[in-house]
Design a protein around this motif. Structure first.
Motif, PDB file in Angstrom:
ATOM      1  N   GLU A  69      -4.817  20.892  15.065  1.00 35.50           N
ATOM      2  CA  GLU A  69      -4.235  20.322  13.847  1.00 35.50           C
ATOM      3  C   GLU A  69      -4.298  18.802  13.900  1.00 35.50           C
ATOM      4  OE1 GLU A  69      -3.213  21.348  10.192  1.00 35.50           O
ATOM      5  OE2 GLU A  69      -2.987  22.874  11.747  1.00 35.50           O
ATOM      6  N   GLY A  70      -4.054  18.241  15.086  1.00 40.29           N
ATOM      7  CA  GLY A  70      -4.144  16.795  15.246  1.00 40.29           C
ATOM      8  C   GLY A  70      -5.545  16.278  14.984  1.00 40.29           C
ATOM      9  N   ILE A  71      -6.555  16.980  15.499  1.00 41.11           N
ATOM     10  CA  ILE A  71      -7.942  16.579  15.259  1.00 41.11           C
ATOM     11  C   ILE A  71      -8.296  16.743  13.786  1.00 41.11           C
ATOM     12  CG2 ILE A  71     -10.348  17.210  15.727  1.00 41.11           C
ATOM     13  CD1 ILE A  71      -9.537  17.792  18.592  1.00 41.11           C
ATOM     14  N   GLY A  72      -7.765  17.795  13.169  1.00 40.07           N
ATOM     15  CA  GLY A  72      -8.004  17.992  11.740  1.00 40.07           C
ATOM     16  C   GLY A  72      -7.453  16.847  10.912  1.00 40.07           C
ATOM     17  N   ILE A  73      -6.246  16.398  11.239  1.00 40.93           N
ATOM     18  CA  ILE A  73      -5.633  15.274  10.515  1.00 40.93           C
ATOM     19  C   ILE A  73      -6.416  13.992  10.778  1.00 40.93           C
ATOM     20  CG2 ILE A  73      -3.552  13.857  10.318  1.00 40.93           C
ATOM     21  CD1 ILE A  73      -1.966  16.414  11.078  1.00 40.93           C
ATOM     22  N   TYR A  74      -6.851  13.810  12.025  1.00 42.33           N
ATOM     23  CA  TYR A  74      -7.691  12.658  12.367  1.00 42.33           C
ATOM     24  C   TYR A  74      -8.920  12.611  11.463  1.00 42.33           C
ATOM     25  CZ  TYR A  74     -11.213  10.032  15.045  1.00 42.33           C
ATOM     26  OH  TYR A  74     -12.216   9.165  15.428  1.00 42.33           O
ATOM     27  N   ASN A  75      -9.586  13.739  11.310  1.00 39.81           N
ATOM     28  CA  ASN A  75     -10.805  13.785  10.498  1.00 39.81           C
ATOM     29  C   ASN A  75     -10.514  13.593   9.011  1.00 39.81           C
ATOM     30  OD1 ASN A  75     -12.563  14.148  12.667  1.00 39.81           O
ATOM     31  ND2 ASN A  75     -12.300  16.369  12.662  1.00 39.81           N
ATOM     32  N   VAL A  76      -9.377  14.110   8.547  1.00 34.22           N
ATOM     33  CA  VAL A  76      -8.993  13.904   7.143  1.00 34.22           C
ATOM     34  C   VAL A  76      -8.822  12.415   6.852  1.00 34.22           C
ATOM     35  CG1 VAL A  76      -7.101  14.194   5.490  1.00 34.22           C
ATOM     36  CG2 VAL A  76      -7.960  16.167   6.755  1.00 34.22           C
ATOM     37  N   LEU A  77      -8.155  11.715   7.767  1.00 35.00           N
ATOM     38  CA  LEU A  77      -7.941  10.275   7.580  1.00 35.00           C
ATOM     39  C   LEU A  77      -9.251   9.506   7.683  1.00 35.00           C
ATOM     40  CD1 LEU A  77      -4.650   9.828   9.660  1.00 35.00           C
ATOM     41  CD2 LEU A  77      -4.873   9.829   7.170  1.00 35.00           C
ATOM     42  N   LYS A  78     -10.113   9.923   8.603  1.00 29.10           N
ATOM     43  CA  LYS A  78     -11.401   9.250   8.773  1.00 29.10           C
ATOM     44  C   LYS A  78     -12.309   9.453   7.559  1.00 29.10           C
ATOM     45  CE  LYS A  78     -11.723   6.984  12.665  1.00 29.10           C
ATOM     46  NZ  LYS A  78     -12.037   5.529  12.640  1.00 29.10           N
ATOM     47  N   GLU A  79     -12.230  10.636   6.968  1.00 32.36           N
ATOM     48  CA  GLU A  79     -13.072  10.943   5.807  1.00 32.36           C
ATOM     49  C   GLU A  79     -12.590  10.247   4.538  1.00 32.36           C
ATOM     50  OE1 GLU A  79     -12.855  15.144   5.595  1.00 32.36           O
ATOM     51  OE2 GLU A  79     -14.177  15.494   7.322  1.00 32.36           O
ATOM     52  N   GLN A 117       9.514  19.504   8.559  1.00 31.00           N
ATOM     53  CA  GLN A 117       9.178  18.774   9.778  1.00 31.00           C
ATOM     54  C   GLN A 117       7.762  19.081  10.270  1.00 31.00           C
ATOM     55  OE1 GLN A 117      11.086  16.456  11.245  1.00 31.00           O
ATOM     56  NE2 GLN A 117      12.604  16.706   9.636  1.00 31.00           N
ATOM     57  N   SER A 118       6.966  19.756   9.445  1.00 30.20           N
ATOM     58  CA  SER A 118       5.610  20.135   9.848  1.00 30.20           C
ATOM     59  C   SER A 118       4.589  19.126   9.350  1.00 30.20           C
ATOM     60  CB  SER A 118       5.265  21.528   9.301  1.00 30.20           C
ATOM     61  OG  SER A 118       6.126  22.508   9.835  1.00 30.20           O
ATOM     62  N   ILE A 119       3.683  18.736  10.236  1.00 32.36           N
ATOM     63  CA  ILE A 119       2.608  17.803   9.891  1.00 32.36           C
ATOM     64  C   ILE A 119       1.298  18.572   9.972  1.00 32.36           C
ATOM     65  CG2 ILE A 119       1.488  15.632  10.475  1.00 32.36           C
ATOM     66  CD1 ILE A 119       4.063  14.904  12.043  1.00 32.36           C
ATOM     67  N   THR A 120       0.646  18.781   8.836  1.00 32.74           N
ATOM     68  CA  THR A 120      -0.579  19.576   8.803  1.00 32.74           C
ATOM     69  C   THR A 120      -1.715  18.797   8.148  1.00 32.74           C
ATOM     70  OG1 THR A 120      -0.078  20.570   6.653  1.00 32.74           O
ATOM     71  CG2 THR A 120       0.787  21.690   8.617  1.00 32.74           C
ATOM     72  N   ALA A 121      -2.942  19.199   8.468  1.00 36.35           N
ATOM     73  CA  ALA A 121      -4.112  18.571   7.860  1.00 36.35           C
ATOM     74  C   ALA A 121      -4.115  18.799   6.350  1.00 36.35           C
ATOM     75  CB  ALA A 121      -5.380  19.135   8.492  1.00 36.35           C
ATOM     76  N   LYS A 122      -3.708  19.990   5.939  1.00 38.29           N
ATOM     77  CA  LYS A 122      -3.642  20.308   4.512  1.00 38.29           C
ATOM     78  C   LYS A 122      -2.652  19.392   3.801  1.00 38.29           C
ATOM     79  CE  LYS A 122      -2.691  24.160   1.347  1.00 38.29           C
ATOM     80  NZ  LYS A 122      -2.304  25.605   1.260  1.00 38.29           N
ATOM     81  N   GLY A 123      -1.501  19.173   4.431  1.00 32.24           N
ATOM     82  CA  GLY A 123      -0.489  18.312   3.826  1.00 32.24           C
ATOM     83  C   GLY A 123      -0.921  16.862   3.756  1.00 32.24           C
ATOM     84  N   VAL A 124      -1.573  16.373   4.818  1.00 36.63           N
ATOM     85  CA  VAL A 124      -2.033  14.979   4.837  1.00 36.63           C
ATOM     86  C   VAL A 124      -3.139  14.771   3.810  1.00 36.63           C
ATOM     87  CG1 VAL A 124      -3.171  13.219   6.243  1.00 36.63           C
ATOM     88  CG2 VAL A 124      -1.343  14.612   7.231  1.00 36.63           C
ATOM     89  N   LYS A 125      -4.034  15.738   3.687  1.00 31.57           N
ATOM     90  CA  LYS A 125      -5.118  15.632   2.699  1.00 31.57           C
ATOM     91  C   LYS A 125      -4.544  15.545   1.282  1.00 31.57           C
ATOM     92  CE  LYS A 125      -9.387  17.911   1.188  1.00 31.57           C
ATOM     93  NZ  LYS A 125     -10.207  16.691   1.356  1.00 31.57           N
ATOM     94  N   LYS A 126      -3.548  16.363   1.004  1.00 30.20           N
ATOM     95  CA  LYS A 126      -2.905  16.341  -0.308  1.00 30.20           C
ATOM     96  C   LYS A 126      -2.206  15.008  -0.542  1.00 30.20           C
ATOM     97  CE  LYS A 126       0.393  18.926  -3.149  1.00 30.20           C
ATOM     98  NZ  LYS A 126       1.317  20.105  -3.186  1.00 30.20           N
ATOM     99  N   ALA A 127      -1.564  14.478   0.504  1.00 33.19           N
ATOM    100  CA  ALA A 127      -0.859  13.202   0.385  1.00 33.19           C
ATOM    101  C   ALA A 127      -1.828  12.061   0.103  1.00 33.19           C
ATOM    102  CB  ALA A 127      -0.074  12.926   1.663  1.00 33.19           C
ATOM    103  N   PRO A 165       0.828  -1.212   0.000  1.00 32.85           N
ATOM    104  CA  PRO A 165       0.000   0.000   0.000  1.00 32.85           C
ATOM    105  C   PRO A 165       0.858   1.257   0.000  1.00 32.85           C
ATOM    106  CG  PRO A 165       0.078  -0.947   2.193  1.00 32.85           C
ATOM    107  CD  PRO A 165       0.795  -1.914   1.294  1.00 32.85           C
ATOM    108  N   GLY A 166       0.233   2.387  -0.283  1.00 37.28           N
ATOM    109  CA  GLY A 166       0.934   3.653  -0.183  1.00 37.28           C
ATOM    110  C   GLY A 166       1.301   3.938   1.265  1.00 37.28           C
ATOM    111  N   ARG A 167       2.234   4.858   1.453  1.00 37.35           N
ATOM    112  CA  ARG A 167       2.738   5.122   2.803  1.00 37.35           C
ATOM    113  C   ARG A 167       2.913   6.622   3.015  1.00 37.35           C
ATOM    114  NH1 ARG A 167       7.676   2.317   6.127  1.00 37.35           N
ATOM    115  NH2 ARG A 167       8.282   4.114   7.387  1.00 37.35           N
ATOM    116  N   ILE A 168       2.510   7.073   4.208  1.00 40.37           N
ATOM    117  CA  ILE A 168       2.729   8.457   4.627  1.00 40.37           C
ATOM    118  C   ILE A 168       3.482   8.426   5.951  1.00 40.37           C
ATOM    119  CG2 ILE A 168       1.673  10.653   5.249  1.00 40.37           C
ATOM    120  CD1 ILE A 168      -0.778   9.854   3.658  1.00 40.37           C
ATOM    121  N   ASP A 169       4.633   9.082   6.008  1.00 42.68           N
ATOM    122  CA  ASP A 169       5.420   9.166   7.237  1.00 42.68           C
ATOM    123  C   ASP A 169       5.154  10.507   7.910  1.00 42.68           C
ATOM    124  OD1 ASP A 169       6.548   6.699   6.755  1.00 42.68           O
ATOM    125  OD2 ASP A 169       8.303   7.523   5.732  1.00 42.68           O
ATOM    126  N   LEU A 170       4.564  10.466   9.084  1.00 45.63           N
ATOM    127  CA  LEU A 170       4.300  11.678   9.859  1.00 45.63           C
ATOM    128  C   LEU A 170       5.360  11.783  10.948  1.00 45.63           C
ATOM    129  CD1 LEU A 170       0.399  11.493  10.157  1.00 45.63           C
ATOM    130  CD2 LEU A 170       1.803  12.545   8.364  1.00 45.63           C
TER     131      LEU A 170
END
Length: 245
Positions: free
Chosen positions: A62-72, A30-40, A11-16
């Motif tokens: 930002e952590g909750i935002g990333i959580y929701n991006v992954l859940k969606e 070194q920044s982990i953002t919801a915008k970046g994770v959504k794009k990834a 599978p694809g991989r994202i390193d946070l």
């Protein structure tokens, strides 16, 4: 943050790895953002993605935002806590459909915190904001937590670092990964591996050195025995007194 597209059946991989939110010192690398994770997520093909986390946390929203991006996402999300998922990073980890945690990794949970200055009214507003943030965090943890809200709050009160066994017991993870238990397909013995490793720092094989040290020790023992045989026993102080009398 690093993104790897799937290859073959992998599978694809994202390193946070880094700070949750914009890191003012190291920048975007070194920044982990919801915008970046959504794009990834959008860049990765396939039906699943492995998300590897190694972060001390950062900004809770930002952590909750990333959580929701992954859940969606319409992908199956497998989360791996590679070493530490602390604070806001632990919120991200909860988004996994399956959460894996190596036996030597840790997960840390605590209450929301911040820095502030001002008068009493300012601090009252901060307290209200922190209490509201705690509720959002608790709702995120409760999606997985095995226990009561009171028990969860106790963990947050104590700013708890959880081992893999403890995280599994509380439902924060699904499986403990023990890399040492995997079968080794290598034909190389443990002794050969050690000799190969130490040969980088020594010109002679370890086994030869050990043999040489043993023989030297044996020779020294023999010499000591010979010396004892040829030396005449010395008189004790009491015997000397008797002879003088």
């Amino acid at each position: 943050m690093n993104v790897v597209n799937p290859t073959n059946d992998e599978p694809g991989r994202i390193d946070l790895y880094g700070t949750v939110g914009v890191d003012p010192w190291s920048g975007d690398e070194q920044s982990i953002t919801a915008k970046g994770v959504k794009k990834a997520i959008e860049q990765i093909d396939g039906d699943s993605v492995d998300v590897h986390i190694n972060s001390y946390g950062g900004i809770a929203f930002e952590g909750i935002g990333i959580y929701n991006v992954l859940k969606e996402s319409d992908k199956t999300v497998n989360v791996y806590i590679d070493a530490i998922a602390a604070s806001a990073a632990s919120l991200i980890a909860m988004a996994g459909d399956t959460i894996f945690m190596p036996k030597n990794a840790q997960l840390m949970v605590h209450h929301a915190s911040t820095l502030e200055y001002g008068n009493a009214n300012d601090f009252e507003k901060v307290i209200q904001s922190l209490n509201a943030m705690d509720k959002s965090m608790i709702l995120t943890y409760e999606s997985r937590f095995k226990g009561t809200e009171a028990e969860l709050r106790e963990l947050l009160d104590a700013e708890t670092f959880l081992t893999s066994d403890e995280a599994l017991a509380f439902g924060f993870v699904d499986k403990i990964v023990d890399y040492d238990s995997d079968e080794d397909d290598s034909d190389e013995s443990n002794a050969d591996i050690k000799n190969r490793l130490f040969s980088k720092y020594s010109k002679e094989p370890i086994a030869a050195e050990a043999k040489e040290d043993t023989s030297t020790s044996e020779d020294s023992s023999k010499e000591a025995v010979i010396d004892l045989d040829i030396k005449e026993p010395q008189e004790s102080f009491a015997e000397k007194l008797i002879n003088l009398i």
